[in-house]
Design an enzyme around this catalytic site. Structure first.
Site, PDB file in Angstrom:
ATOM      1  N   GLY A   9       0.832  -1.212   0.000  1.00 16.44           N
ATOM      2  CA  GLY A   9       0.000   0.000   0.000  1.00 16.44           C
ATOM      3  C   GLY A   9       0.860   1.254   0.000  1.00 16.44           C
ATOM      4  N   LYS A 207      -1.860  -7.928   3.906  1.00 14.75           N
ATOM      5  CA  LYS A 207      -2.003  -8.350   2.503  1.00 14.75           C
ATOM      6  C   LYS A 207      -0.950  -9.385   2.106  1.00 14.75           C
ATOM      7  CE  LYS A 207       1.393  -5.833   0.363  1.00 14.75           C
ATOM      8  NZ  LYS A 207       1.981  -5.656   1.685  1.00 14.75           N
ATOM      9  N   LYS A 265       5.899 -10.607   5.820  1.00 13.75           N
ATOM     10  CA  LYS A 265       6.440 -11.032   4.526  1.00 13.75           C
ATOM     11  C   LYS A 265       7.261 -12.302   4.677  1.00 13.75           C
ATOM     12  CE  LYS A 265       6.676  -6.563   2.169  1.00 13.75           C
ATOM     13  NZ  LYS A 265       5.675  -5.961   3.069  1.00 13.75           N
TER      14      LYS A 265
END
Lengths: 314, 314
Positions: A9, A207, A265
Site C-alpha cells: 500500500g 495483505k 512477509k
C-alpha cells in the site's frame, strides 16, 4: 510461470507524500509499468495493500459525519474499488491490446477469536505529528502508536486470514489466462456468525499473509512481495547489516527480525515455499523482474539455488 | 432464464433516509432477499446504481480535504467496492451454501464528445434544503437543480455507455454459472485518450443504460430494472393515470413520459428487446419475481404476451 504479486500500500501512497488523488495515480502508473514488464514473461495475479488508503477513507467519513463512523470492512471494500480500478486501468494501458483483465472484490474470512482483535498492530492512514495525533486520538477514540521520529499513527486489529471467499471464480479466471487483480487490502475482513451468516468486522488483514494463501490456492510458482525496501537484511541497523539474497525457510527461522512490515512477509514466504511453492521473493517494486531472475532482492526457497549455498549475502 | 437485474441506487439508500452505514446495510439485506428469491428459479447477473452513494463519497472527500477534490471516476470505483461488497455478502448469506459469486469492478467507455458533458443531468448525493444547497453550491462550484419541494441536489454529466470494458471475464464467469455482480453505478466512466490510453472522466453513467448493454452482451433473456416505483404509468399525475402492464417498444414510442429516472429505463427496455432480448421488466424491488411472472410491474416485449393485446392497463 504463475506469479502472485503483492503490492505494498505504501508503494501506491508513499510515506510522507500528501494523500492526493494525483499522487496516488502517479504512483499507480509506476507500479503498473513494473507489473506490465513482469507480465510479458509470466502470468501474474495482483494483490495489493491498503494501509494508507483505508485510513484516509476513515478520516474522510469521520470528517463528514463524526457521529456515524463507517466500519473498516466497508472502508476496506471502498479501497478495493479505488485501488483496484486504478491498477486495472494503468496495467491495461501498459499491456498489449486484447489482454483480458478482471478486478474482483474479495472477502476474506478471519477467526472472531483471533487474539489480534485485542491487540491492534496494523498501522493505517497518515503519520501525524505528536500534537495532531493526540487530538485525533481523543476525537475518535482510536488506538495510536508512535511511528518515525515522534509521529503518531492509528493502529487497528490485523487478524490472520483463514479462507479466501470466492476463490473458485478467481481460479476460473486465472486458469482461463485472465490477468486478475484481487484480495486488495488483504481482503475485506469477515467472520462467520453463530447463525452461519458472514458479517464484516473491524480489522485490516495483512495483505502479504493473504497473498500467500492466494498463491497457495492458485498453485502459483512464485509469491512476489514488492515494497519500498531493497531486500531482507540480516542484522538490520547494525554495522554488519547485510542483504540476504537466497535463503531457506529453516535458515530464516534461525534469524530474528525487528517487528514491522517485514515480519508478515517472511512468514508468508516461509509458509508458501513449505506448502509447495517454488520460490518467494521480497524486494522493491521497480526490481520486480530482477528479483524473479535472481539479480536483486531476497529469494526464499526450500532447496538452495546452487548446491552448497543456503544463504548468500550480497 | 438469464436475467440481468439493475438495482436502483435509491433502493439501497432511500430518499430522505439518513445516509448511515446501518441504513444502507439494512436496505441491502432487503434487496438481497428479493434477489435470492429470483435466483432460485433463474440465473441472475446483478448491476446497481450509485447516485446517493457517489454523492456521499464526494462530500466525505471534500469535507476532509476541500482543496483536493476526488474525481468522480475514482469515487465511482469506491462505490463499486462498497455497494458490491454489501450486495455480495448479503446475497451469499441468502443463497444456498456452495453458490459461487463474484463481484467485478467494471469500467465503461463513454464518448468524450458526448453532449452530456456540457449538460449535467444526473442527480447524486443527498437532497439539500434551499439554503444549505446554495452554501454547498458556492463552496464546491457544483451544478445544482431543484428536486422535490424546493430542495436542491447536485447534478453531474451522465454520458451514454459505449462499451463495457472487461466483458470477456464477465461472460466467462456467467457462462460457468457464477452469480456475477458488476457494472455498479453504471460502470466507472472512462474515455480513450488521443494516445490510446483509457482515463477516467468526471461523470456518472446511467446504470439502466449500462445494464441494457450488459444484458445484450451476455445474451440475457430478461432485463429487469428494479426501483421504488410500481410500474410505468401512462398520463402520470393526471386523473386518468394508469399503470402499464404489457407494452411493445413501438407503442412506448407513441407515449410521452416526464423527464426523470423513468426515461432511461424505458429507452433501455426498448433497446434491449429490439436487439433480441425476450423481455424487459420495470417495477418495485420487492416485486422482482412477480414482475418476471407477469403479475405486477411493466413488461416490454416485441411480441405481445397474448394475441391481440399490445397494451393492457391494470
Amino acid at each position: 510461470m504463475r506469479i502472485v504479486v503483492a503490492l505494498g500500500g505504501n508503494a501506491l501512497l508513499k510515506r510522507g507524500e500528501p494523500m492526493t488523488p494525483e499522487a496516488q495515480h502517479n504512483n499507480v502508473r509506476v507500479a503498473a509499468a513494473a507489473l506490465a514488464s513482469l507480465a510479458r514473461d509470466h502470468q501474474i495475479v495482483v494483490a495489493h495493500g491498503n494501509g494508507p488508503q483505508v485510513g484516509l477513507m476513515a478520516l474522510q467519513a469521520a470528517s463528514y459525519a463524526p457521529d456515524n463512523p463507517w466500519p473498516l470492512d466497508v472502508l476496506g471494500a471502498e479501497t478495493e474499488g479505488m485501488i483496484g480500478y486504478l491498477i486495472e486501468q494503468e496495467l491495461m494501458n501498459a499491456l498489449p491490446p486484447g489482454t483480458d483483465c478482471a478486478t474482483l472484490l474479495t472477502r476474506v474470512e478471519v477467526d472472531p477469536q483471533d487474539p489480534a482483535f485485542d491487540n491492534p498492530t496494523k498501522p493505517i492512514g497518515p503519520v501525524y505529528s505528536a500534537e495532531e495525533g493526540r487530538l485525533i486520538q481523543a476525537d475518535h477514540d482510536w488506538t495510536m502508536v508512535t511511528e518515525g521520529q515522534g509521529g503518531l499513527r492509528r493502529v487497528v486489529p490485523s487478524p490472520l486470514p483463514v479462507a479466501i471467499l470466492g476463490i473458485n471464480p478467481i481460479r476460473l479466471l486465472v486458469e482461463a489466462g485472465v490477468c486478475v487483480i484481487c484480495a486488495g487490502g488483504g481482503g475485506i475482513p469477515v467472520v462467520r456468525g453463530k447463525d452461519g451468516a458472514m458479517k464484516g468486522v473491524e480489522a485490516v488483514i495483512d495483505k502479504d499473509r493473504t497473498s500467500g494463501l492466494l498463491a497457495e490456492a492458485l498453485g502459483a510458482d512464485i509469491l512476489l512481495m514488492l515494497t519500498d525496501v531493497e531486500a531482507v537484511f540480516r542484522n538490520w541497523g547494525e554495522p554488519d547489516q547485510a542483504a540476504i539474497s537466497e535463503i531457506t525457510p529453516d535458515a530464516l527461522d534461525g534469524l530474528s527480525f525487528a517487528v514491522g512490515s517485514m515480519g508478515p512477509k517472511i512468514t508468508a514466504a516461509c509458509d508458501f515455499v513449505r506448502s509447495g511453492g517454488t520460490m518467494a521473493g521480497i524486494g522493491r517494486l521497480q526490481d520486480a523482474g530482477a528479483i524473479v531472475d535472481g539479480r536483486v532482492g531476497t529469494r526464499v526457497r526450500i532447496a538452495p539455488a546452487e548446491p552448497g549455498t543456503t544463504v548468500s549475502d550480497r
